[in-house]
Design an enzyme around this catalytic site. Structure first.
Site, short mmCIF file in Angstrom:
data_model
loop_
_atom_site.label_atom_id
_atom_site.label_comp_id
_atom_site.label_asym_id
_atom_site.label_seq_id
_atom_site.Cartn_x
_atom_site.Cartn_y
_atom_site.Cartn_z
N HIS A 1 4.70 0.29 0.02
CA HIS A 1 5.61 -0.46 0.78
C HIS A 1 4.79 -1.75 1.44
O HIS A 1 3.47 -1.62 1.33
CB HIS A 1 6.18 0.16 1.86
CG HIS A 1 5.25 1.14 2.69
ND1 HIS A 1 4.70 2.09 2.28
CD2 HIS A 1 4.50 0.91 3.78
CE1 HIS A 1 3.62 2.56 3.23
NE2 HIS A 1 3.75 1.63 4.13
N HIS B 1 0.87 -1.12 0.19
CA HIS B 1 0.10 0.08 0.10
C HIS B 1 0.94 1.03 -0.03
O HIS B 1 1.90 1.27 0.36
CB HIS B 1 -0.92 0.11 1.29
CG HIS B 1 -0.03 0.20 2.48
ND1 HIS B 1 0.55 -1.01 3.07
CD2 HIS B 1 0.00 1.35 3.38
CE1 HIS B 1 1.19 -0.55 4.27
NE2 HIS B 1 0.89 0.63 4.48
N ASP C 1 0.34 5.11 2.02
CA ASP C 1 0.08 5.36 3.33
C ASP C 1 -1.52 6.25 3.36
O ASP C 1 -1.32 7.23 2.54
CB ASP C 1 0.78 6.00 4.33
CG ASP C 1 1.80 5.04 4.87
OD1 ASP C 1 1.16 3.76 5.17
OD2 ASP C 1 2.97 5.22 5.00
N ARG D 1 6.34 5.99 14.19
CA ARG D 1 5.97 6.31 12.73
C ARG D 1 5.37 7.78 13.18
O ARG D 1 4.64 8.19 13.96
CB ARG D 1 4.97 5.32 12.44
CG ARG D 1 4.48 5.28 11.09
CD ARG D 1 3.37 4.34 10.83
NE ARG D 1 2.71 4.45 9.51
CZ ARG D 1 1.70 5.15 9.24
NH1 ARG D 1 1.42 6.18 10.05
NH2 ARG D 1 1.25 4.93 8.01
C1 SIN Z 1 3.64 0.99 7.70
O1 SIN Z 1 3.05 0.58 6.83
O2 SIN Z 1 3.59 2.18 7.74
C2 SIN Z 1 4.46 0.21 8.49
C3 SIN Z 1 5.79 -0.36 7.87
C4 SIN Z 1 6.75 -1.17 8.63
O3 SIN Z 1 6.25 -1.45 9.86
O4 SIN Z 1 7.69 -1.63 8.21
#
Ligand code: SIN
Length: 277
Positions: free
Chosen positions: A253, A95, A97, A268
Site C-alpha cells: 500500500h 510497502h 508493513d 492504526r
Molecule cells: C500506513 O502505511 O500504514 C498508513 C497508510 C495510510 O495512512 O493511508
C-alpha cells in the site's frame, strides 16, 4: 452483507455490517472475503479504541510498532496524523508493513477519524497477481531469492536520515532503525490461500542474500515497478468512520500525499505476527 468490489485485482467495500455488533457468523463471512479480496473497506464504523482492539482480535493478536508509541491506555494503537502545516506523510511509499521484523503482522487496521475534503486516499496492490503475471523464467529466478529488509532504508536507496517525526507523529528509537533487519523469501506462500506473492519493496529491501546492494538494486526496482502496475491496484477513499483492513501477506500500500494544508488523522493497529514462508 453487500460486497462491492473496488477494482479487478483486489479490494471490496462491505456494506450492511456494524462491526461492533457482528456475531460469529458475520465474522466467518468477513474472514472469507478478507482472503478473497485482501482489502476490505467498512464505512461509518463508530469505533472507540477498545472496539478497534476487539475488531482487530478477530484477525490476530496485536503487534507493537517499534517507532511510535501507542495512545493512552492502548499501547498497540497509534495515531497516524498529518497536520495542516506538514508536508511529509506516514506510509507515503509503496510497502507491506514492517517487513524488517522477523514476524510482520498479517493484517493492518486503519480507522479514519479526520479526513481531508479531497485527497489522502490510499493505494493498494495485489502482490499475488503481480507474481502470477511474471514470466515462468522470472518466477524461477525470484523464487530462489531471499531479501534482506531493513527499517533504515529510504526509498532513494540510501540509508535513512533519522527523523524525530514521521509525518506529524513524534517517533522514538529511530536511531535504532539499523537494528531492525530481517531476511524473508522474496516469494512467499499465503498460509490460508496457498497463493504465492512477491514479498519485497523498494522501501525496505536492501539487497538479496549473497548479493551486493548494487547487484540487487536493478531487480528490486524492476519488481517494485512491476507489482504496482495499475491493473494490480485499487484505491480507497476515506471519510470519517471508514475502517480499512488489509492483508500484508499479499498486498502493498501507499498513502498518497496530495492534501497539504488539510488535517488527516487515523488510528492504526496491526495484528497477527507471522513468519513469512
Ligand atoms: C500506513 O502505511 O500504514 C498508513 C497508510 C495510510 O495512512 O493511508
Amino acid at each position: 452483507m453487500i460486497i462491492e468490489p473496488l477494482a479487478g485485482a483486489l479490494g471490496a467495500e462491505v456494506r450492511g455490517v456494524d462491526l461492533k455488533a457482528a456475531d460469529d457468523a458475520v465474522w466467518r463471512r468477513v474472514r472469507e472475503i478478507f482472503l478473497e479480496y485482501a482489502v476490505l473497506v467498512f464505512r461509518d464504523q463508530q469505533l472507540e479504541p477498545a472496539d478497534l482492539m476487539r475488531v482487530g482480535a478477530r484477525f490476530g493478536e496485536p503487534c507493537h510498532y517499534p517507532f511510535v508509541s501507542g495512545i493512552d491506555g492502548f499501547p498497540f494503537i497509534f495515531e497516524v496524523v498529518k497536520e495542516e502545516s506538514e508536508t511529509v506523510n506516514f506510509g507515503g511509499n509503496w510497502h507491506s508493513d514492517t517487513t524488517y521484523l522477523a514476524q510482520p503482522p498479517l493484517a493492518t487496521l486503519l480507522h479514519a477519524l479526520e479526513t481531508p475534503k479531497q485527497g489522502g486516499d490510499t493505494l493498494f496492490a495485489n502482490t499475488c497477481a503481480a507474481y502470477e503475471a511474471l514470466s515462468e523464467g522470472m518466477r524461477a529466478i525470484v523464487s530462489k531469492l531471499v531479501g534482506l529488509n531493513s527499517a533504515s532504508l529510504k526509498v532513494t536507496g540510501g540509508r535513512r536520515k533519522m527523523h524525530s517525526t514521521i509525518g506529524g507523529m513524534k517517533t522514538q528509537d529511530m536511531e535504532k532503525a539499523d537494528e531492525y533487519e530481517a531476511e524473508h523469501p522474496v516469494v512467499r506462500t499465503h498460509p490460508d490461500t496457498g497463493r504465492k506473492a512477491l514479498y519485497l519493496s523498494r522501501s525496505h529491501t536492501i539487497r538479496f542474500r549473497d548479493m551486493t546492494e548494487q547487484e540487487s538494486r536493478p531487480l528490486i526496482d524492476y519488481l517494485q515497478a512491476h507489482q504496482i502496475r495499475p491493473e494490480f491496484t485499487c484505491r480507497v477513499r476515506w471519510s470519517p468512520g471508514t475502517l480499512t483492513v488489509w492483508d500484508n501477506r499479499c498486498t502493498q500500500h501507499c498513502a498518497i500525499n496530495d492534501y497539504h494544508g488539510q488535517r488527516r488523522r487515523m488510528r492504526r493497529l496491526t495484528v497477527g505476527a507471522q513468519t513469512p514462508q
